[in-house]
Write a protein that holds these residues in place. Structure first.
Motif, PDB file in Angstrom:
ATOM      1  N   CYS A 255       0.880  -1.172   0.000  1.00 13.76           N
ATOM      2  CA  CYS A 255       0.000   0.000   0.000  1.00 13.76           C
ATOM      3  C   CYS A 255       0.915   1.218   0.000  1.00 13.76           C
ATOM      4  CB  CYS A 255      -0.862   0.049   1.263  1.00 13.76           C
ATOM      5  SG  CYS A 255      -1.783  -1.448   1.565  1.00 13.76           S
ATOM      6  N   ILE A 256       0.481   2.281  -0.658  1.00 13.03           N
ATOM      7  CA  ILE A 256       1.271   3.518  -0.672  1.00 13.03           C
ATOM      8  C   ILE A 256       0.356   4.689  -0.338  1.00 13.03           C
ATOM      9  CG2 ILE A 256       2.766   5.036  -2.012  1.00 13.03           C
ATOM     10  CD1 ILE A 256       3.541   2.715  -3.746  1.00 13.03           C
ATOM     11  N   GLY A 257       0.738   5.424   0.712  1.00 13.65           N
ATOM     12  CA  GLY A 257      -0.088   6.541   1.148  1.00 13.65           C
ATOM     13  C   GLY A 257       0.533   7.884   0.776  1.00 13.65           C
ATOM     14  N   ALA A 258      -0.315   8.849   0.474  1.00 14.94           N
ATOM     15  CA  ALA A 258       0.161  10.200   0.154  1.00 14.94           C
ATOM     16  C   ALA A 258      -0.930  11.209   0.493  1.00 14.94           C
ATOM     17  CB  ALA A 258       0.520  10.299  -1.330  1.00 14.94           C
ATOM     18  N   GLN A 259      -0.478  12.412   0.841  1.00 14.44           N
ATOM     19  CA  GLN A 259      -1.415  13.470   1.229  1.00 14.44           C
ATOM     20  C   GLN A 259      -1.825  14.280   0.010  1.00 14.44           C
ATOM     21  OE1 GLN A 259      -2.415  13.963   4.553  1.00 14.44           O
ATOM     22  NE2 GLN A 259      -3.960  15.286   3.616  1.00 14.44           N
ATOM     23  N   ILE A 260      -3.129  14.442  -0.129  1.00 13.09           N
ATOM     24  CA  ILE A 260      -3.664  15.295  -1.190  1.00 13.09           C
ATOM     25  C   ILE A 260      -3.592  16.735  -0.670  1.00 13.09           C
ATOM     26  CG2 ILE A 260      -5.749  15.849  -2.493  1.00 13.09           C
ATOM     27  CD1 ILE A 260      -6.593  12.859  -1.872  1.00 13.09           C
ATOM     28  N   PRO A 261      -2.878  17.633  -1.345  1.00  5.80           N
ATOM     29  CA  PRO A 261      -2.743  18.991  -0.808  1.00  5.80           C
ATOM     30  C   PRO A 261      -4.106  19.618  -0.504  1.00  5.80           C
ATOM     31  CG  PRO A 261      -1.258  18.691  -2.647  1.00  5.80           C
ATOM     32  CD  PRO A 261      -2.141  17.474  -2.607  1.00  5.80           C
TER      33      PRO A 261
END
Ligand code: SF4
Length: 411
Positions: A255-261
């Motif tokens: 799984c790869i997580g990232a923040q949506i600005p």
């Protein structure tokens, strides 16, 4: 599903089961956001999506496409009965106590097919926690369940699973197989007892003690609730796990997580996310968790997320900034919080997180944030830390940045 009016046009909330959608569903959302609205899509702190600026003449087409894509409720008028919060890693975290996704499916089916539950407020919210290491434990829920073991759940009325002695303890515990019946009894007891103006569990608990509500719940059950949770505490969650690459139960994929600005996507970005992973989950931090990414593609996927301007590490400014819709899209907003937050991003010190709120309703942050900037006029904010009184009043974004830099240096 329905479209509600907002300052920038119609607003369509898409409730996602467990925050999840397939790549194909994401492409449909991107298409309808572009063809029926402005192309702007917000990720919410309930792990849902909102399509903004829907044109009046495109409302029916938009709803039909979403329902065809499997993004609608199980029965007509049941859209509001899908407020069930799960961890973004539910069923995937190898360290979780139990996979709650099968129980979640049962609960959602049950709620949506119970006509009486349409009387509940659209905001009435339930949490089902499998003990994952990444879970939002600060959002108050009307009812919550949290795994004690693979076969038993603690539960509580109003609030969150307790992580310290300062929090309200769990009300009782129940065997996993009885969770659906218990939830049914709790929801019907709430409707039996609540006055019309008492729309949330916390309102009812102003009139009835939790013990009194539980007694009524117990009368509806043919099994016994266990009062064995007084000293139980839920281990803390690590919110930073929403960033980067994580192994999952099935080997061969991550799984790869990232923040949506600022929780705001455009249709092009959503389409690009759908090219990276076959499915994804929105998170209560207004971020995204891509699922089923082949291990061999992990590094290149991170590069693609960076190229889309998503934050993939917790120290980036947009990983530490949240802002509500603000005056561009909400009539209650005193300032354009999204635009102001974009200005602040380039001025942020290297630590600390900041919440910009267009008014005192604080829609974007149900959880703790170090510093809150509360808009009082266009481009002007009162600055709060822990105290209920502001530590600075009517300051500009640049003044706020200087205050943040000083407080970082002093700490
Ligand atoms: S916090 Fe206020 S301004 Fe911001 S979205 Fe909520 S109601 Fe609107």
């Amino acid at each position: 599903m329905r479209i509600v009016p907002a300052r920038d046009g119609g607003l369509c909330r898409i409730r996602l089961t467990g925050g999840e959608m397939s790549a194909a569903q994401a492409r449909v959302v991107a298409d309808v956001a572009k063809t029926c609205g402005s192309g702007v899509i917000d990720a919410t702190n309930r792990s849902n999506l909102q399509i903004r600026s829907v044109r009046p003449d495109a409302e029916d087409a938009l709803i039909s496409r979403l329902i065809e894509a499997g993004l609608g409720p199980a029965t007509q008028d049941a859209d509001d009965l899908r407020n069930l919060m799960l961890s973004p890693l539910a069923g995937l975290d190898p360290h979780a106590i139990v996979d709650v996704t099968p129980i979640a499916r049962v609960l959602l089916e049950q709620m949506q097919h119970d006509a009486r539950l349409r009387e509940l407020s659209p905001k009435f919210a339930i949490m089902l926690d499998g003990g994952e290491r990444l879970a939002m434990l600060d959002h108050p829920h009307d009812v919550w369940f949290s795994a004690l073991s693979a076969h038993r759940f603690a539960f509580g009325l109003g609030g969150c699973p307790p992580t310290s002695a300062e929090h309200l303890p769990a009300a009782a515990s129940v065997e996993s197989v009885h969770v659906p019946d218990l939830m049914n009894a709790v929801l019907h007891t709430f409707l039996d007892l609540a006055l019309p103006e008492q729309t949330r569990m916390r309102d009812l608990l102003q009139t009835y003690s939790a013990e009194a509500v539980l007694d009524r719940v117990q009368q509806k059950l043919d099994f016994q609730l266990k009062q064995d949770t007084k000293d139980w505490r839920r281990p803390s969650s690590n919110a930073q796990l929403r960033f980067g690459v994580h192994p999952r139960r099935n080997e061969g994929a991550v799984c790869i997580g990232a923040q949506i600005p600022l929780g705001r996507l455009d249709a092009t970005t959503l389409r690009a996310l759908a090219e990276i992973a076959p499915r994804m989950r929105m998170t209560p931090w207004q971020s995204v968790m891509l699922l089923d990414v082949p291990v061999a593609d992990a590094a290149s996927s991170i590069d693609r997320l960076k190229a889309l301007d998503l934050a993939t590490t917790p120290n980036e400014p947009f990983a530490r900034l949240i802002a509500c819709t603000g005056s561009q899209g909400c009539a209650k907003g005193f300032s354009d919080t999204k635009a102001d937050a974009h200005r602040l991003a380039s001025l942020m010190p290297e630590t600390g997180n900041v919440h910009l709120s267009g008014c005192a309703r604080s829609c974007a942050a149900a959880h703790h944030v170090d510093t809150t900037l509360l808009a009082v006029a266009p481009g002007r904010y009162d600055l709060y830390t822990q105290a209920s009184e502001p530590v600075a009043r009517r300051i500009t974004i640049e003044e706020a940045a200087r205050w943040l830099a000083r407080s970082t240096t002093d700490a």
